[in-house]
Structure formats: structure tokens, C-alpha cells
Design an enzyme around this catalytic site. Structure first.
Site, PDB file in Angstrom:
ATOM      1  N   ASP A 111       0.830  -1.072   0.112  1.00 55.06           N
ATOM      2  CA  ASP A 111      -0.008  -0.090  -0.107  1.00 55.06           C
ATOM      3  C   ASP A 111       0.892   1.262  -0.028  1.00 55.06           C
ATOM      4  O   ASP A 111       1.836   1.412   0.916  1.00 55.06           O
ATOM      5  CB  ASP A 111      -0.743  -0.116   1.136  1.00 55.06           C
ATOM      6  CG  ASP A 111      -2.471   0.692   1.263  1.00 55.06           C
ATOM      7  OD1 ASP A 111      -2.198   1.722   0.243  1.00 55.06           O
ATOM      8  OD2 ASP A 111      -3.189   0.238   1.693  1.00 55.06           O
TER       9      ASP A 111
ATOM     10  N   ASP B 287      -3.193   4.694  -2.249  1.00 51.51           N
ATOM     11  CA  ASP B 287      -4.263   5.200  -1.330  1.00 51.51           C
ATOM     12  C   ASP B 287      -4.670   6.525  -1.579  1.00 51.51           C
ATOM     13  O   ASP B 287      -3.813   7.500  -1.943  1.00 51.51           O
ATOM     14  CB  ASP B 287      -3.623   5.137   0.066  1.00 51.51           C
ATOM     15  CG  ASP B 287      -4.510   5.561   1.133  1.00 51.51           C
ATOM     16  OD1 ASP B 287      -5.216   4.668   1.435  1.00 51.51           O
ATOM     17  OD2 ASP B 287      -4.306   6.643   1.718  1.00 51.51           O
TER      18      ASP B 287
ATOM     19  N   GLU C  69       3.567   9.641 -13.704  1.00 51.21           N
ATOM     20  CA  GLU C  69       5.002   9.745 -13.065  1.00 51.21           C
ATOM     21  C   GLU C  69       5.420   8.404 -12.459  1.00 51.21           C
ATOM     22  O   GLU C  69       6.461   7.769 -12.397  1.00 51.21           O
ATOM     23  CB  GLU C  69       5.294  10.826 -12.379  1.00 51.21           C
ATOM     24  CG  GLU C  69       5.299  12.299 -13.469  1.00 51.21           C
ATOM     25  CD  GLU C  69       5.508  13.333 -12.464  1.00 51.21           C
ATOM     26  OE1 GLU C  69       6.116  13.408 -11.302  1.00 51.21           O
ATOM     27  OE2 GLU C  69       5.137  14.472 -12.866  1.00 51.21           O
TER      28      GLU C  69
ATOM     29  N   HIS D 114     -11.511  -2.886   3.207  1.00 54.56           N
ATOM     30  CA  HIS D 114     -11.619  -2.363   4.541  1.00 54.56           C
ATOM     31  C   HIS D 114     -12.214  -1.063   5.079  1.00 54.56           C
ATOM     32  O   HIS D 114     -12.338  -0.719   6.116  1.00 54.56           O
ATOM     33  CB  HIS D 114     -10.096  -2.402   5.162  1.00 54.56           C
ATOM     34  CG  HIS D 114      -9.136  -1.365   4.651  1.00 54.56           C
ATOM     35  ND1 HIS D 114      -8.989  -1.068   3.188  1.00 54.56           N
ATOM     36  CD2 HIS D 114      -8.749  -0.054   5.209  1.00 54.56           C
ATOM     37  CE1 HIS D 114      -8.568   0.096   2.914  1.00 54.56           C
ATOM     38  NE2 HIS D 114      -8.286   0.699   4.003  1.00 54.56           N
ATOM     39  N   ASP D 115     -12.756  -0.290   4.133  1.00 54.35           N
ATOM     40  CA  ASP D 115     -13.352   0.696   4.029  1.00 54.35           C
ATOM     41  C   ASP D 115     -14.934   0.581   4.140  1.00 54.35           C
ATOM     42  O   ASP D 115     -15.677   1.888   4.166  1.00 54.35           O
ATOM     43  CB  ASP D 115     -12.932   1.849   3.230  1.00 54.35           C
ATOM     44  CG  ASP D 115     -11.522   2.331   3.391  1.00 54.35           C
ATOM     45  OD1 ASP D 115     -10.839   2.213   4.776  1.00 54.35           O
ATOM     46  OD2 ASP D 115     -10.705   2.832   2.596  1.00 54.35           O
TER      47      ASP D 115
HETATM   48  C1  GLC Z   1      -7.933   5.363   2.103  1.00 52.36           C
HETATM   49  C2  GLC Z   1      -7.813   4.103   2.959  1.00 52.36           C
HETATM   50  C3  GLC Z   1      -8.453   4.224   4.262  1.00 52.36           C
HETATM   51  C4  GLC Z   1      -7.828   5.306   5.209  1.00 52.36           C
HETATM   52  C5  GLC Z   1      -7.412   6.589   4.015  1.00 52.36           C
HETATM   53  C6  GLC Z   1      -6.469   7.573   4.564  1.00 52.36           C
HETATM   54  O1  GLC Z   1      -9.006   5.699   1.808  1.00 52.36           O
HETATM   55  O2  GLC Z   1      -8.394   3.095   2.284  1.00 52.36           O
HETATM   56  O3  GLC Z   1      -8.538   3.339   5.048  1.00 52.36           O
HETATM   57  O4  GLC Z   1      -8.179   5.795   6.236  1.00 52.36           O
HETATM   58  O5  GLC Z   1      -7.225   6.456   2.872  1.00 52.36           O
HETATM   59  O6  GLC Z   1      -5.185   7.209   4.444  1.00 52.36           O
END
Ligand code: GLC
Length: 636
Positions: free
Chosen positions: A137, A241, A292, A376-377
Site C-alpha cells: 500500500d 491510497d 509519473e 477495509h473501508d
Molecule cells: C484510504 C484508506 C483508508 C484510510 C484513508 C486515509 O481511503 O483506504 O483506510 O483511512 O485512505 O489514508
């Protein structure tokens, strides 16, 4: 006379074929998977089965109640068994864990809570042996406020002074006020006063996540070096992310940031939905930045292509730009979240069709589709769309063209776990109050993986795990599901296997149709191969359908390839495609009983049974030889 008969025969045959040939395809699409011409097969990621691991909740190897790298390494054979191509890990880097790893204090260091660098290298080694790719990530928008860069920036160290977005703010009646009305995704002002520097800094997420300043070339270079560090270690790529947040508008000529306009209907000034985020989200510079980053990946030419998966919930025309353009490559797979954002419990087959086609029709030619059901969100699939739709959705995402992305536990049918306010740890919820926190919390989808019905569901042996174990773990766990032929796990495994061994599902063409308002159909087909049809009876009625009304060139008999527990059929049964009854929530994968020859003419797509083509060619050859004999006879 004989030549006349032969000519008539040919004309008759051609006429007989005419109706089948002239029928245009109502929604015909090709090229959803661009084949690697050199190898004449898709690249490794194009039909990949991606699997997201949330490391805190996957497997705890040292009994502290939090998952770790050795736990993941220990369970990689499970991913192999499932048929997974690549796994992306939510952040594993040094972090005070204000946002559970999405607040990074050191981008090139492993958080001790997850293990050490040698644990990570060991994980890479085992993954390589198993031929599973590891994807990390990459969190570019912000660091932790405990990152050395931020500390130096706050201290106005010349090298780091402009690494973050600082502003003195406004002075109103002798009181400091934030520079603009911008609101954080996680509630409250996006500006935080820093006593040391005597300025505000921007944080689009929690205040411990200061936004990096991408208008500073040094920041861009520093973050590219983060990519290079992990690529050199051998990772297969990155999930990026919060992409849309990376740039915000530059200050105006007077050095001020403009206020964002109000969203009518939302009256809570601390709520993210209060404003229209026209200055903090989807700024045009972001697209080029992703290009980039892709160029950095392409510096690594050894071995398989490295890839980017981009997290963005932006409007479709913006998402599509992340793929790249005529002159630059972008993210191979900008996540397709449409099945999360556009599909609800009530969506009918027409909504599914529209949602799927929205992606396919907007996708630039030669790019690869992907289908995400959870992360996970987001509330888990079973909790969002119903536990009785889990298998049908997995069937759908595996038989649509391109890559599928599965969040850990979805293959078992894990559902959201209710977490009390006392046990809630997600900052997105903790920043609210006990009355509304459930609406914001992401803890319910982050609970530990349910391996077995042992203590802590086999996840850990700690007396307390970081989030409670779901109460359903005695019923929903891997060990139990292994023993049930039609468990979510076993169906998922069969789906992965089917795609792996079926060229039509990997590179075939695609038609998506609402067969009626309640039944969705996906047809996959290719030259010289079997045609596959996936059918989803979305609701609770019994449906009778004639598939030939919706899809051309199906065989009347079709073989059942895969079923779920909603069906009374079994694999190997045959159905009549002209008269097929589907039970409530029944979903099936069907295969034609013969292969087809496909060809194109004037951009129109047509199919003929292979037998018909052979017959036609034989007739023409016969006719020509007959003509030749006649000519020779007349010469003699
Ligand atoms: C992304 C992630 C989330 C996190 C946010 C801030 O949306 O998936 O879990 O809280 O970014 O980094």
C-alpha cells in the site's frame, strides 16, 4: 444443368444462414483484456485474482492480538489453495496507528508490531516460491505527524520547510482562524494549528495525518524514492491510497485558499458531506502524477511487469484517465468500485447491467477491467447486499472480463460485526459521538479472520484481540467451510479454478444483459471455443427465461458448470436454454455444448456453427471441381 444445381445449392445455403448472420449484437464489446502480443496470452495481472489482506486482522503469530507478517507468511499456502494471483497488504510501515497504519512515520521501515524487515523479506521469498505476488500500500497523500519529515518541516528546516501544506491562517478579532472552510474526511476542520511553527497545516484525514505538499518537487522525488525502495526489494507493485486527495488547489495570487461551496441538504459543518470538494479532490495535476509513478515502476524491467492499483471513487470520466492516455501509461487497474457504490440491496438486473456497462463502455480501448466487491473501508458484501447473494456476486466478478479483487474473509462470507462504542477504535467513528458513530465506523468490516471455531477463531491466542471476534465464527470459519461442498469458500475456490483453466473467461468477448428485470446474464465467447453464460436470479421469485431471446448463438442444450446452494441442479446437468427455470437467488454458470466459429464483417459481429462453415467450404470446393471437370471435358 449440374453447375446450376450446385450454384443453387450454395445460394440456398447462404440464404439459410442469412438470418443468423445479419442479427447485430445489442451490446457487443471486445478488447476488455488486451493480449500480450509477444506471448499471445494475457499479462499476469489481467485476469488476476487479487486478494486484499488487512494485516492487523489476518493472522497473529505472536499472541499479541494483532495480526503480523509471520502470520501472513504462515497462511500464504491458503491463498495458493484459493487460487490467488496477488495479494495487496494494507500498510505495514512504522506508524503510531492513529489510522491503523495509514499514518506512516517511516515509509521504508516495517512497523515492529507487524515484524521486521527480515520477516518481510522472508514473506517475499515464500510468496515467490508459491508464485503469489506481493503488492504494498503506497500512501502518498500524507505522512504521520511523527514522521521525521514533518518534525523538520515544523521546525522550518530549509530542506523540509515546504514538505507539507502550511498557512498562517486568518486573524479575526485577534483570534487565529483556519485559512479556509475545508473539512476533513474524518470530521472537523482540515486545518490544524501547530504551536511550534505558529501556522496551520492541512490534513484531509485525521490531524495526525498532515498532507504532503505535491507542489514541491522535492516531495515528489522523495515519494518516488519510496516506490523505488520497495520495487528493488521485489514487490510486484502498489495499491495507491486516496489518490484523488493528493493535490489541492494552489493558493491564489494573494496566497489564500478559496472556500469550498456548501452542499445543500447537509447542515453539519463538521461533516465531510457539508461541502463540495472542488478544491481539495480530483485536481487535474493528480492524473499526471500517477503517470509519473507508473514511469518509476517501468524503470524496473527485470521480471514480470510491476503494477499500480489506484484507489479512487471519483466520477467515471476521471477514473478512466488514470489508465493512461495515448502518450503515457497510468495505473494498470484503477479500482472499479461501481459494484460497491452503485449497487444496493434493491438493485434489479437492469441496474446491474447499467453499472457493469458503465465501466466497460467508458474504458479506453485496450485497457483491462476489474471488479471490486469489498475492502477495509466498506461494509462487507453479505451485510450490504445480503448473505444469500455472496456466491452470485463472486460468480459475477469472476466471469466478467478482467481482474477480480476480493477483501479477506469475503470468500468465507464473513459479515459486518457490531462493535460497541466502547470497543470502537476507527478514527472515522471516534471523531463523532456514541449516537452516530455506527454510520462512520469501519471497524465492523475489519474484525479478525475466522480460521476455525477455536479460541479467537484461530486468529490468535491472545486473551483480547485488537477488535472483537465476530460472534458468528462458530458457523462461519474456514475449517468448517472446507468440509461443505457448497460453502462460500468451496464455491470461491471452484470459481478461481474455472477462470484459471478457461480461456473464454480470460480473454473472450463479453455481453451483459438484463434477461428480464430480475435475471442478469453475462455471455462470454471466443473463436473456436465454448460459450459461457452466467445467470443471476437476483430476487426471491422463481423466474422462467428463454436465453435465446437475449443472446444470439447459444446451443439449445447447455451444461451446468457451477452451482450454488440455491440451486437444485448440480454440475454436469443439462438445461434447455429456451426454457429455463431459476429458483429464488439461484445463480448458475452454463457452457454451450459445441464450439463456435466467430468472424467479423463490416464491424458487425456474427457467428456460425463450425459444422456449417465446413459444409459450406466443402460445397464450394465440390462445385469448383465439378466446373473444372466440365471445362476439361469440353476442351477434350
Ligand atoms: C484510504 C484508506 C483508508 C484510510 C484513508 C486515509 O481511503 O483506504 O483506510 O483511512 O485512505 O489514508
Amino acid at each position: 444443368m449440374a453447375s446450376l444445381v450446385a450454384a443453387l445449392l450454395v445460394i440456398l445455403m447462404l440464404n439459410g444462414l442469412e438470418p443468423a448472420m445479419s442479427q447485430p449484437y445489442p451490446n457487443y464489446h471486445a478488447d476488455f483484456v488486451d493480449i500480450d502480443q509477444a506471448k499471445n496470452e494475457p499479462k499476469w495481472w489481467q485476469t488476476g485474482a487479487f486478494y486484499q489482506i488487512y494485516p492487523r486482522s489476518f493472522k497473529d503469530s505472536n499472541g499479541d492480538g494483532i495480526g503480523d507478517l509471520n502470520g501472513i507468511a504462515d497462511r500464504l499456502p491458503y491463498l495458493k489453495e484459493l487460487g490467488i494471483t496477488a495479494t495487496w497488504l494494507s500498510p505495514i510501515f512504522t506508524s503510531p496507528m492513529a489510522d491503523f497504519g495509514y499514518d506512516i512515520a517511516n515509509f521504508t521501515e516495517i512497523a515492529p508490531i507487524f515484524g521486521s524487515m527480515s520477516d518481510f523479506e522472508n514473506l517475499l521469498k515464500i510468496a515467490k516460491q508459491l508464485n503469489i505476488k506481493i503488492i504494498l500500500d503506497f500512501v502518498p497523500n500524507h505522512s504521520s505527524d511523527e514522521c521525521e519529515w514533518f518534525k523538520r518541516s515544523a521546525a522550518r528546516d530549509p530542506e523540509y520547510k515546504d514538505f507539507y501544506v502550511w498557512h498562517p491562517g486568518k486573524m479575526v478579532n485577534g483570534v487565529h482562524q483556519p485559512p479556509s472552510n475545508w473539512v476533513s474526511v474524518f470530521h472537523g476542520s482540515a486545518w490544524q494549528w501547530h504551536e511550534g511553527r505558529k501556522e496551520y497545516y492541512l490534513h484531509q484525514f485525521v490531524k495526525k495525518q498532515p498532507d504532503l505538499n505535491y507542489r514541491n518537487p522535492k516531495v515528489r522525488e522523495a515519494m518516488k524514492n519510496v516506490l523505488r525502495f520497495w520495487l528493488a526489494k521485489g514487490v510486484a507493485g502498489f495499491r495507491i491510497d486516496a489518490v484523488p486527495h493528493v493535490f489541492e488547489i494552489a493558493p491564489d495570487a494573494a496566497g489564500q485558499y478559496r472556500d469550498e461551496p456548501r452542499n445543500n441538504g447537509n447542515n453539519d459543518p463538521d461533516d465531510y458531506g457539508y461541502l463540495q470538494h472542488i478544491y481539495t479532490v480530483d485536481q487535474p495535476e493528480t492524473i499526471n502524477l500517477v503517470y509519473e509513478w507508473r514511469a518509476v515502476l517501468d524503470e524496473f524491467k527485470d521480471g514480470d511487469e510491476r503494477i499500480l492499483l489506484a484507489e479512487t471513487y471519483s466520477p467515471i470520466d476521471i477514473v478512466m484517465q488514470y489508465y493512461g492516455n495515448a502518450t503515457a501509461e497510468g495505473a494498470q487497474l484503477p479500482f472499479n468500485f461501481r459494484l460497491i457504490s452503485d449497487i444496493s440491496n434493491n438493485s434489479n438486473a437492469e441496474s446491474y447491467e447499467w453499472t457493469i456497462l458503465q465501466w466497460l463502455q467508458h474504458m479506453p480501448k485496450g485497457r483491462t477491467a476489474n471488479w471490486v466487491l469489498g475492502n477495509h473501508d466498506q461494509p462487507r458484501v453479505g451485510s450490504r447486499l445480503g448473505t444469500d447473494r455472496i456466491d452470485m456476486l463472486n460468480m459475477l466478478t469472476t466471469t466478467l472480463p478482467g481482474a477480480s479483487v476480493t477483501y479477506q474473509g469475503e470468500e468465507l462470507g464473513m459479515t459486518n460485526v457490531w462493535i460497541s462504542w466502547k470497543d470502537t477504535v476507527d478514527p472515522s467513528a471516534c471523531n463523532t459521538n456514541p449516537n452516530v458513530y455506527e454510520h462512520y465506523s469501519r471497524d465492523p468490516e475489519r474484525t479478525p479472520f475466522q480460521w476455525s471455531d477455536d479460541i479467537d477463531a484461530g486468529f490468535s491466542n491472545a486473551s483480547k484481540t485488537w477488535l472483537p471476534i465476530g460472534p458468528s465464527y462458530k458457523l462461519i470459519n474456514l475449517e468448517k467451510e472446507r468440509k461443505e461442498p457448497l460453502s462460500h469458500f468451496n464455491i470461491f475456490k471452484q470459481l478461481m479454478q474455472l477462470r484459471k483453466e478457461t480461456k473464454t473467461l480470460q480473454v473472450g468477448e463479453t455481453e451483459v444483459k438484463a434477461v428480464n428485470r430480475n435475471v442478469l446474464g453475462v455471455k462470454r465467447f471466443r473463436q473456436h471455443d465454448f460459450t459461457y453464460v452466467t445467470l443471476l436470479n437476483i430476487f426471491d421469485g422463481t423466474e422462467t427465461v428463454n436465453l435465446k431471446d437475449s443472446f444470439a448463438d447459444l446451443t439449445t442444450d447447455m451444461e451446468v458448470v457451477l452451482v450454488t446452494d440455491k440451486s437444485q441442479r448440480k454440475a454436469g446437468d443439462f438445461i434447455n436454454s429456451e426454457n429455463l427455470q431459476l429458483l429464488p437467488k439461484e445463480s448458475l454458470i452454463l457452457r454451450s455444448t459445441s464450439t463456435y466459429y466467430t468472424y467479423y464483417s463490416n464491424g458487425e459481429h456474427r457467428q456460425l456453427p463450425i459444422e456449417g462453415v465446413y459444409l459450406l467450404v466443402a460445397q464450394v470446393v465440390l462445385y469448383l471441381s465439378y466446373r473444372r471437370v466440365l471445362t476439361l471435358n469440353s476442351v477434350c
